[in-house]
Design an enzyme around this catalytic site. Sequence first.
Site, mmCIF file in Angstrom:
data_model
loop_
_atom_site.group_PDB
_atom_site.id
_atom_site.type_symbol
_atom_site.label_atom_id
_atom_site.label_comp_id
_atom_site.label_asym_id
_atom_site.label_seq_id
_atom_site.Cartn_x
_atom_site.Cartn_y
_atom_site.Cartn_z
ATOM 1 N N GLY A 1 0.774 -1.238 0.000
ATOM 2 C CA GLY A 1 0.000 0.000 0.000
ATOM 3 C C GLY A 1 0.803 1.285 0.000
ATOM 4 N N SER A 2 2.091 1.211 -0.305
ATOM 5 C CA SER A 2 2.869 2.464 -0.352
ATOM 6 C C SER A 2 2.241 3.437 -1.343
ATOM 7 C CB SER A 2 4.311 2.202 -0.776
ATOM 8 O OG SER A 2 4.917 1.335 0.138
ATOM 9 N N GLU B 1 -5.984 -6.451 -4.297
ATOM 10 C CA GLU B 1 -4.832 -7.292 -3.957
ATOM 11 C C GLU B 1 -5.317 -8.735 -3.887
ATOM 12 O OE1 GLU B 1 -1.403 -7.095 -3.447
ATOM 13 O OE2 GLU B 1 -1.648 -9.232 -3.085
ATOM 14 N N ASP C 1 1.249 -1.313 -10.496
ATOM 15 C CA ASP C 1 2.613 -1.505 -9.978
ATOM 16 C C ASP C 1 2.753 -3.019 -9.887
ATOM 17 O OD1 ASP C 1 5.075 -1.002 -8.748
ATOM 18 O OD2 ASP C 1 4.178 -0.972 -6.753
ATOM 19 N N CYS D 1 9.664 -2.875 -10.251
ATOM 20 C CA CYS D 1 10.968 -2.601 -9.632
ATOM 21 C C CYS D 1 11.966 -3.640 -10.127
ATOM 22 C CB CYS D 1 10.868 -2.555 -8.112
ATOM 23 S SG CYS D 1 10.401 -4.101 -7.346
HETATM 24 N N1 SAM Z 1 1.911 -1.134 -5.180
HETATM 25 C C1 SAM Z 1 2.432 -1.789 -3.995
HETATM 26 C C2 SAM Z 1 3.068 -0.751 -3.101
HETATM 27 O O1 SAM Z 1 3.508 0.297 -3.593
HETATM 28 O O2 SAM Z 1 3.120 -0.977 -1.893
HETATM 29 C C3 SAM Z 1 3.396 -2.907 -4.337
HETATM 30 C C4 SAM Z 1 2.785 -3.896 -5.265
HETATM 31 S S1 SAM Z 1 3.765 -5.342 -5.479
HETATM 32 C C5 SAM Z 1 4.955 -4.823 -6.585
HETATM 33 C C6 SAM Z 1 2.663 -6.297 -6.474
HETATM 34 C C7 SAM Z 1 1.480 -6.817 -5.712
HETATM 35 O O3 SAM Z 1 0.586 -7.428 -6.647
HETATM 36 C C8 SAM Z 1 1.783 -7.900 -4.678
HETATM 37 O O4 SAM Z 1 1.226 -7.544 -3.446
HETATM 38 C C9 SAM Z 1 1.104 -9.139 -5.240
HETATM 39 O O5 SAM Z 1 0.616 -10.003 -4.236
HETATM 40 C C10 SAM Z 1 -0.023 -8.520 -6.029
HETATM 41 N N2 SAM Z 1 -0.581 -9.360 -7.098
HETATM 42 C C11 SAM Z 1 0.015 -10.348 -7.807
HETATM 43 N N3 SAM Z 1 -0.834 -10.869 -8.712
HETATM 44 C C12 SAM Z 1 -1.996 -10.174 -8.589
HETATM 45 C C13 SAM Z 1 -3.255 -10.265 -9.235
HETATM 46 N N4 SAM Z 1 -3.477 -11.148 -10.212
HETATM 47 N N5 SAM Z 1 -4.207 -9.414 -8.856
HETATM 48 C C14 SAM Z 1 -3.987 -8.488 -7.870
HETATM 49 N N6 SAM Z 1 -2.827 -8.382 -7.201
HETATM 50 C C15 SAM Z 1 -1.831 -9.210 -7.569
#
Ligand code: SAM
Length: 330
Positions: free
Chosen positions: A118-119, A138, A183, A237
């Site tokens: 959630g950042s 999520e 993201d 990232c």
């Molecule tokens: N945007 C977040 C932040 O800034 O804190 C970081 C996101 S992280 C890079 C990607 C996220 O996407 C992870 O929490 C992962 O569990 C989630 N994710 C992966 N596949 C997904 C899907 N099909 N639908 C929704 N979320 C998904």
Amino acid sequence: MLPERFLERLARIVPSDRFDAVVATFGPPRRIGFRLNPLRTVPGETLAALRAAGLDPQPVDWYAEAFTLDASERAALMATDAYATGAVYLQNLSSMVPPLALAAETDDQVLDLAAAPGSKTTQLAALLGSDADIAAVEVVRDRFFRLRANLDAAGASFVKTFLQDGTKVPRYRPEHFDRVLLDAPCSTEGRFRADEPETFAYWSERKIREMQRRQIALLAAAVDSLAVGGTLVYATCSFAPEENEMVLDRTLTRFGDALHLEPLPLDVPAAQPPLGGWNDEPFAHDLSHARRLLPDGTYEAFFVARLHKTESTVDDTPRRPGRTSRTRRR
Ligand code: SAM
């Protein structure tokens, strides 16, 4: 020791005169980034309190609420009341770029399609205020609850949260959102730490290909969830071209004239142009508006691209039996 194959690839991805400096960033960070959170207190008051506590936050010229501190001051920052009350949110400067690149406005319907922890959702909430209409999706249950806890701590409980697979969103909300942030889940190459082998234990080119498949599916869902005239930001990232330029290239081919890359609406010092090809294959599209953020001890590695949608991408004929989605098959 970082995987040799990862370093070989990196040497083909980053400019040769920056390679040693980039490799040095896999050591401990020099500076940490944080945001002052206006949903909790007036930023000027928080800043004064941090200075009164003996900290020396330095401003960031492209974002008024963002500051950096020497990494040695991290524990002291986390010991402040401002941190405990959610008036300060620790976040790398590069991670702050995608929400700013989205440039959402207060009356926009905003979707954060891969939101935990959630950042960026809390940043969007802080940018838009408590009247904003923000939906955060999520798919991983424990990460979803971390997202909820972080939103509550940041005074952003007004964000609507959905424990759901983001690829399904267009079935319920086709072409609904004015702004969509993706993201994407990625190989997290930008977060590798040479002294923390667990950060790269699962890295492989196979894993990169697997992430690419997920990214392409999520980006297609992001496009189909986006209203005509809307704006989408894609970010990772990772350094891997397969997860960045190649995902964009394939998505632009798939959606044809409906989708256009745009310049980012902000100047970030770490930003570099994207690659023009990979493994001796040029990309099919001009991706020059996308940006790679090169790590330097303050900025982490990131890839950020902003897309504008000009035509419908979903089929609005009534759903037929046996069809699971209103999304046009390509
Ligand atoms: N945007 C977040 C932040 O800034 O804190 C970081 C996101 S992280 C890079 C990607 C996220 O996407 C992870 O929490 C992962 O569990 C989630 N994710 C992966 N596949 C997904 C899907 N099909 N639908 C929704 N979320 C998904």
